[in-house]
Design a protein around this motif. Structure first.
Motif, PDB file in Angstrom:
ATOM      1  N   HIS A 258       0.828  -1.201   0.000  1.00  0.00           N
ATOM      2  CA  HIS A 258       0.000   0.000   0.000  1.00  0.00           C
ATOM      3  C   HIS A 258       0.869   1.260   0.000  1.00  0.00           C
ATOM      4  O   HIS A 258       0.635   2.215  -0.754  1.00  0.00           O
ATOM      5  CB  HIS A 258      -0.926  -0.008   1.219  1.00  0.00           C
ATOM      6  CG  HIS A 258      -1.826   1.172   1.303  1.00  0.00           C
ATOM      7  ND1 HIS A 258      -2.888   1.356   0.447  1.00  0.00           N
ATOM      8  CD2 HIS A 258      -1.809   2.255   2.132  1.00  0.00           C
ATOM      9  CE1 HIS A 258      -3.497   2.501   0.739  1.00  0.00           C
ATOM     10  NE2 HIS A 258      -2.860   3.064   1.774  1.00  0.00           N
ATOM     11  N   LEU A 259       1.907   1.261   0.866  1.00  0.00           N
ATOM     12  CA  LEU A 259       2.814   2.411   0.923  1.00  0.00           C
ATOM     13  C   LEU A 259       3.555   2.591  -0.401  1.00  0.00           C
ATOM     14  O   LEU A 259       3.670   3.713  -0.921  1.00  0.00           O
ATOM     15  CB  LEU A 259       3.830   2.229   2.057  1.00  0.00           C
ATOM     16  CG  LEU A 259       3.298   2.338   3.482  1.00  0.00           C
ATOM     17  CD1 LEU A 259       4.377   1.912   4.474  1.00  0.00           C
ATOM     18  CD2 LEU A 259       2.843   3.758   3.789  1.00  0.00           C
ATOM     19  N   GLN A 260       4.047   1.472  -0.955  1.00  0.00           N
ATOM     20  CA  GLN A 260       4.793   1.557  -2.208  1.00  0.00           C
ATOM     21  C   GLN A 260       3.909   2.052  -3.337  1.00  0.00           C
ATOM     22  O   GLN A 260       4.355   2.829  -4.197  1.00  0.00           O
ATOM     23  CB  GLN A 260       5.373   0.176  -2.549  1.00  0.00           C
ATOM     24  CG  GLN A 260       6.379   0.194  -3.698  1.00  0.00           C
ATOM     25  CD  GLN A 260       7.616   0.989  -3.363  1.00  0.00           C
ATOM     26  OE1 GLN A 260       8.256   0.748  -2.345  1.00  0.00           O
ATOM     27  NE2 GLN A 260       7.944   1.976  -4.201  1.00  0.00           N
ATOM     28  N   SER A 261       2.656   1.612  -3.329  1.00  0.00           N
ATOM     29  CA  SER A 261       1.714   2.060  -4.358  1.00  0.00           C
ATOM     30  C   SER A 261       1.514   3.574  -4.300  1.00  0.00           C
ATOM     31  O   SER A 261       1.513   4.260  -5.322  1.00  0.00           O
ATOM     32  CB  SER A 261       0.374   1.340  -4.182  1.00  0.00           C
ATOM     33  OG  SER A 261      -0.577   1.849  -5.074  1.00  0.00           O
ATOM     34  N   PHE A 262       1.356   4.097  -3.084  1.00  0.00           N
ATOM     35  CA  PHE A 262       1.182   5.547  -2.918  1.00  0.00           C
ATOM     36  C   PHE A 262       2.427   6.280  -3.409  1.00  0.00           C
ATOM     37  O   PHE A 262       2.331   7.280  -4.143  1.00  0.00           O
ATOM     38  CB  PHE A 262       0.931   5.876  -1.442  1.00  0.00           C
ATOM     39  CG  PHE A 262       0.599   7.327  -1.190  1.00  0.00           C
ATOM     40  CD1 PHE A 262      -0.719   7.744  -1.130  1.00  0.00           C
ATOM     41  CD2 PHE A 262       1.603   8.275  -1.043  1.00  0.00           C
ATOM     42  CE1 PHE A 262      -1.031   9.074  -0.916  1.00  0.00           C
ATOM     43  CE2 PHE A 262       1.306   9.605  -0.827  1.00  0.00           C
ATOM     44  CZ  PHE A 262      -0.011  10.016  -0.761  1.00  0.00           C
ATOM     45  N   ILE A 263       3.610   5.778  -3.025  1.00  0.00           N
ATOM     46  CA  ILE A 263       4.865   6.427  -3.431  1.00  0.00           C
ATOM     47  C   ILE A 263       4.985   6.442  -4.951  1.00  0.00           C
ATOM     48  O   ILE A 263       5.316   7.475  -5.564  1.00  0.00           O
ATOM     49  CB  ILE A 263       6.061   5.687  -2.795  1.00  0.00           C
ATOM     50  CG1 ILE A 263       6.052   5.877  -1.278  1.00  0.00           C
ATOM     51  CG2 ILE A 263       7.382   6.185  -3.378  1.00  0.00           C
ATOM     52  CD1 ILE A 263       6.943   4.893  -0.532  1.00  0.00           C
ATOM     53  N   ASP A 264       4.714   5.287  -5.579  1.00  0.00           N
ATOM     54  CA  ASP A 264       4.846   5.183  -7.034  1.00  0.00           C
ATOM     55  C   ASP A 264       3.902   6.135  -7.755  1.00  0.00           C
ATOM     56  O   ASP A 264       4.241   6.692  -8.801  1.00  0.00           O
ATOM     57  CB  ASP A 264       4.573   3.741  -7.483  1.00  0.00           C
ATOM     58  CG  ASP A 264       5.652   2.782  -7.012  1.00  0.00           C
ATOM     59  OD1 ASP A 264       6.732   3.252  -6.633  1.00  0.00           O
ATOM     60  OD2 ASP A 264       5.385   1.560  -7.008  1.00  0.00           O
ATOM     61  N   ARG A 265       2.719   6.306  -7.187  1.00  0.00           N
ATOM     62  CA  ARG A 265       1.717   7.147  -7.857  1.00  0.00           C
ATOM     63  C   ARG A 265       1.972   8.641  -7.689  1.00  0.00           C
ATOM     64  O   ARG A 265       1.701   9.426  -8.590  1.00  0.00           O
ATOM     65  CB  ARG A 265       0.314   6.809  -7.332  1.00  0.00           C
ATOM     66  CG  ARG A 265      -0.273   5.547  -7.962  1.00  0.00           C
ATOM     67  CD  ARG A 265      -1.708   5.314  -7.526  1.00  0.00           C
ATOM     68  NE  ARG A 265      -1.791   5.005  -6.106  1.00  0.00           N
ATOM     69  CZ  ARG A 265      -2.744   5.449  -5.297  1.00  0.00           C
ATOM     70  NH1 ARG A 265      -3.681   6.252  -5.759  1.00  0.00           N
ATOM     71  NH2 ARG A 265      -2.753   5.114  -4.019  1.00  0.00           N
ATOM     72  N   PHE A 266       2.474   9.033  -6.516  1.00  0.00           N
ATOM     73  CA  PHE A 266       2.467  10.462  -6.208  1.00  0.00           C
ATOM     74  C   PHE A 266       3.842  11.112  -6.002  1.00  0.00           C
ATOM     75  O   PHE A 266       3.918  12.315  -5.774  1.00  0.00           O
ATOM     76  CB  PHE A 266       1.630  10.714  -4.950  1.00  0.00           C
ATOM     77  CG  PHE A 266       0.184  10.358  -5.127  1.00  0.00           C
ATOM     78  CD1 PHE A 266      -0.579  10.963  -6.092  1.00  0.00           C
ATOM     79  CD2 PHE A 266      -0.393   9.381  -4.330  1.00  0.00           C
ATOM     80  CE1 PHE A 266      -1.921  10.625  -6.256  1.00  0.00           C
ATOM     81  CE2 PHE A 266      -1.726   9.040  -4.491  1.00  0.00           C
ATOM     82  CZ  PHE A 266      -2.490   9.668  -5.464  1.00  0.00           C
ATOM     83  N   LYS A 267       4.947  10.351  -6.088  1.00  0.00           N
ATOM     84  CA  LYS A 267       6.236  10.975  -5.779  1.00  0.00           C
ATOM     85  C   LYS A 267       6.614  12.049  -6.810  1.00  0.00           C
ATOM     86  O   LYS A 267       7.406  12.937  -6.513  1.00  0.00           O
ATOM     87  CB  LYS A 267       7.326   9.919  -5.689  1.00  0.00           C
ATOM     88  CG  LYS A 267       7.640   9.184  -6.978  1.00  0.00           C
ATOM     89  CD  LYS A 267       8.706   8.128  -6.726  1.00  0.00           C
ATOM     90  CE  LYS A 267       8.974   7.322  -7.993  1.00  0.00           C
ATOM     91  NZ  LYS A 267       9.974   6.257  -7.743  1.00  0.00           N
ATOM     92  N   ALA A 268       6.037  11.967  -8.018  1.00  0.00           N
ATOM     93  CA  ALA A 268       6.363  12.957  -9.055  1.00  0.00           C
ATOM     94  C   ALA A 268       5.444  14.170  -9.012  1.00  0.00           C
ATOM     95  O   ALA A 268       5.662  15.145  -9.734  1.00  0.00           O
ATOM     96  CB  ALA A 268       6.318  12.318 -10.428  1.00  0.00           C
ATOM     97  N   LYS A 269       4.379  14.114  -8.199  1.00  0.00           N
ATOM     98  CA  LYS A 269       3.416  15.226  -8.145  1.00  0.00           C
ATOM     99  C   LYS A 269       3.821  16.184  -7.033  1.00  0.00           C
ATOM    100  O   LYS A 269       3.986  15.784  -5.884  1.00  0.00           O
ATOM    101  CB  LYS A 269       2.009  14.695  -7.904  1.00  0.00           C
ATOM    102  CG  LYS A 269       1.442  13.933  -9.099  1.00  0.00           C
ATOM    103  CD  LYS A 269      -0.041  13.689  -8.913  1.00  0.00           C
ATOM    104  CE  LYS A 269      -0.627  12.994 -10.146  1.00  0.00           C
ATOM    105  NZ  LYS A 269      -2.072  12.787 -10.013  1.00  0.00           N
ATOM    106  N   ALA A 270       3.936  17.455  -7.382  1.00  0.00           N
ATOM    107  CA  ALA A 270       4.383  18.445  -6.400  1.00  0.00           C
ATOM    108  C   ALA A 270       3.456  18.521  -5.202  1.00  0.00           C
ATOM    109  O   ALA A 270       3.892  18.654  -4.057  1.00  0.00           O
ATOM    110  CB  ALA A 270       4.505  19.822  -7.077  1.00  0.00           C
TER     111      ALA A 270
END
Length: 638
Positions: A258-270
């Motif tokens: 779950h944590l990795q999914s969130f990171i993958d989805r949003f780490k590029a969004k400011a």
């Protein structure tokens, strides 16, 4: 107290223990268990100061006297009794010093040494040694014989007697029951219960562990874990711990995903970068739990035997023995189909002689042995391991029995006995005693006997293989005669007992507890609370009826379980085949080339196949769950 702190032990390039901790209290009786090669014997060598830790500390009182069983026995002309007394090294040292003082006419020194000898119980040493040797199965005549005249197994008994004779604070026993018969094991169990020091024992005999230990130290994955209670208690605790650990691992894997999914989805969004960084830190700090790798249970089964004659064989007034030596006389036995007999009797009474006569290795000295037409005997005895060809492979041995069978079928069969791949075609010379015993069992199973004659089949077998043999024998549909010092195996697989005693064979109307009481009253010379009023153990009037009903119930349960177990195996085979194909399809779909225009039709077929495989697997898994629940509802044969 024994305290192991952050202990690391490496043999060759293999780490056995890594930062392991364990605390044992004075007077505790500890069962040390773990898979073969886990480091149990190496830990013993460490405690004896024969090995040194690669890291960490081993701490116990420097003044403690340590006793252990020597692995080698010199071929001495010294008598067995004197050899046993030699185990008390302090006594022997004082005796030597006294001889020197008397030779020098040093009266003052002699007087002091006489006092020291009295303190060392020197004047009861002979009686104590005789008691030890009697308990371990030696006759008075054998006690006077030279050590050099005994076989390897009997010499190991002498080494055990030495270890027990030695006054000690810590007693280390490595597989002490391997060379003992049931009568000697029962005596040893009783002796160890009264031992006042700290005991650490390595054993594959679960009933022996249950009867002796109150702590279990388990070596697993390079760690030492302490469990309070006997072996059965350890099994329950470990099963519960494994279930909890597996649940915790599954939960953590879901959280990590779950944590990795969130990171993958949003780490590029400011707008979400701060939250993504926070979750990355959470993921980094999360201590990763190891997946549970519980050892896969080893199992096998005897094929349904060919139709058996009834009776299978008949002995009429048989006298059995070797040459001019009669061991058994007046033996009458009619062996009926489906009988399951446990053969009892003290060491040397003639159990093995009877088995060898039944199998035909020994011809009757008198009387008649008649075998039924179609009798197929499966015979296991320790000397058969010596008949295996050390320069040949398991595959070669099996091919001799089945020269027309396909090699792959033979390999598949051997794989079921834990002889996979290269091991199946390797020479057996370096195999352990347990591996050779497992091969001998495999050769018997292949032949689908209708009568099994097993003489101490569990020697050298580890706990997992013993349990597999117990389950297989409990479900065996033929006739069984079993000689074993493993009480768990005897209880689980036989319906009646016969006793070899006083040169004869007769029904024993009792259970193993009755046998224990009879043994201590009549053979080992130690008074034990009697469970029966008569000189020989007498069972309650309804004991035979109770045993018959228990046997019928066991057969009913086995009959109910068998078709379900067969269906479960078929389902598991189908699921394995579909999962294999599913993995192949998914590997092709993960290759970018499949999406080329020229392979459009192939891609379409693969996607259809992937969906069909997933659907079929789901149906099979659902049925597998239903069958497992049905099996659980029936219960285990007791």
């Amino acid at each position: 107290m024994i305290r192991l702190t952050r202990l690391t032990l490496i043999r060759g390039s293999k780490p056995l223990l890594e930062a392991a901790d364990l605390t044992l209290n004075p007077g505790e009786k500890v069962g040390l268990i773990g898979a073969n090669g886990a480091g149990k014997s190496s830990l013993f060598a460490l405690l004896r100061n024969e090995l040194h830790a690669d890291a960490g500390e081993v701490d116990f009182p420097a003044a403690w006297r340590i006793a252990h069983v020597a692995q080698e026995t010199p071929a001495l002309e010294r008598s067995a009794l004197d050899y046993a007394i030699d185990g008390d090294t302090t006594l022997r040292r004082l005796e030597a010093e006294l001889a020197e003082a008397e030779a020098a006419h040093d009266g003052l020194r002699s007087g002091a040494l006489h006092a020291a000898l009295q303190d060392a119980d020197a004047y009861t040493a002979r009686a104590r040694a005789e008691q030890l040797l009697t308990g371990l199965g030696f006759s008075n005549a054998q006690m006077a014989q030279p050590v050099a005249g005994f076989s390897g197994g009997w010499r190991m008994r002498l080494n055990l007697a030495q270890a027990l004779m030695c006054p000690s604070d810590l007693l280390l026993l490595d597989e002490p029951t391997n060379h003992l018969d049931l009568d000697a094991i029962l005596w040893l169990e009783d002796w160890l219960k009264r031992y006042p020091g700290t005991l650490i024992v390595i054993s594959h005999d679960r009933d022996f562990l249950d009867g002796v230990v109150n702590v279990v130290a388990h070596i697993d994955a390079g760690k030492l874990k302490r469990y309070t209670g006997n072996y059965s208690s350890f099994e329950r605790q470990r099963a519960a711990n494994l279930a909890l650990s597996q649940a915790a691992y599954g939960k953590q894997q879901r959280e990590r995903a779950h944590l990795q999914s969130f990171i993958d989805r949003f780490k590029a969004k400011a707008t979400k970068a701060k939250q993504a960084q926070s979750r990355m830190k959470m993921l980094a700090k999360m201590e990763e739990l190891a997946p549970i790798h519980a050892a896969a249970p080893f199992s096998f089964e005897f094929g349904e035997p060919e139709r058996a004659p009834n009776p299978l064989l008949v002995l009429e007034a048989v006298r059995a023995g070797y040459g001019d030596k009669t061991v058994l006389a007046g033996i009458d036995l009619t062996l009926q189909a489906s009988q399951r007999i446990g053969l009892l009797g003290v060491n040397g009474a003639g159990k093995s002689t009877l088995i060898k006569t039944l199998v035909g290795d020994l011809a009757p000295l008198a009387g008649k042995l008649v075998t039924g037409k179609g009798l197929a005997i499966g015979y296991f005895a320790q000397h058969q391991l010596e008949m295996l060809r050390p320069d040949e492979s398991p595959l070669w041995h099996l091919a001799r029995l089945a020269p027309t069978a396909r090699e792959q079928d033979l390999r598949n069969f051997l794989g079921g006995f834990n002889f996979p791949g290269d091991m199946a075609s390797a020479a057996i010379a370096p195999f352990s005693g347990g591996e050779k015993a497992r091969l001998a069992l495999a050769l018997i199973v292949w032949q689908r006997p209708n009568l099994l004659l097993l003489d101490e089949p569990t020697n050298h077998l580890d706990l997992e293989t013993r349990e597999a043999l117990t389950v297989a024998l409990a479900q065996f549909e033929g006739t069984l005669i079993l000689v074993s010092h493993d009480r768990h195996l005897l209880r689980a697989t036989t319906d009646e007992f016969m006793i070899v005693a006083d040169c004869g064979l007769q029904a024993f109307d009792g259970d193993l507890d009755d046998y224990r009481d009879w043994l201590f009253r009549t053979k080992l010379g130690q008074a034990k609370p009697a469970r029966a009023e008569t000189a020989a153990p007498a069972a309650a009037p309804d004991r035979k009826e109770q045993k018959r009903q228990e046997a019928e119930q066991r057969q009913r349960l086995s009959a109910q379980r068998k078709p379900i177990e067969t269906r479960i195996r078929r389902l598991e085979e189908q699921m394995a085949r579909l999962n294999g194909r599913k993995a192949e399809v998914e590997a092709i779909l993960s290759d970018g080339d499949i999406y080329a225009e020229a392979r459009k039709e192939e891609l379409k077929q693969l996607m259809f196949e992937q969906a069909a495989l997933a659907r079929d697997l789901e149906q099979l898994e659902n049925e597998w769950m239903e069958q497992q629940e049905a099996l659980e509802a029936i219960g285990q044969p007791s």
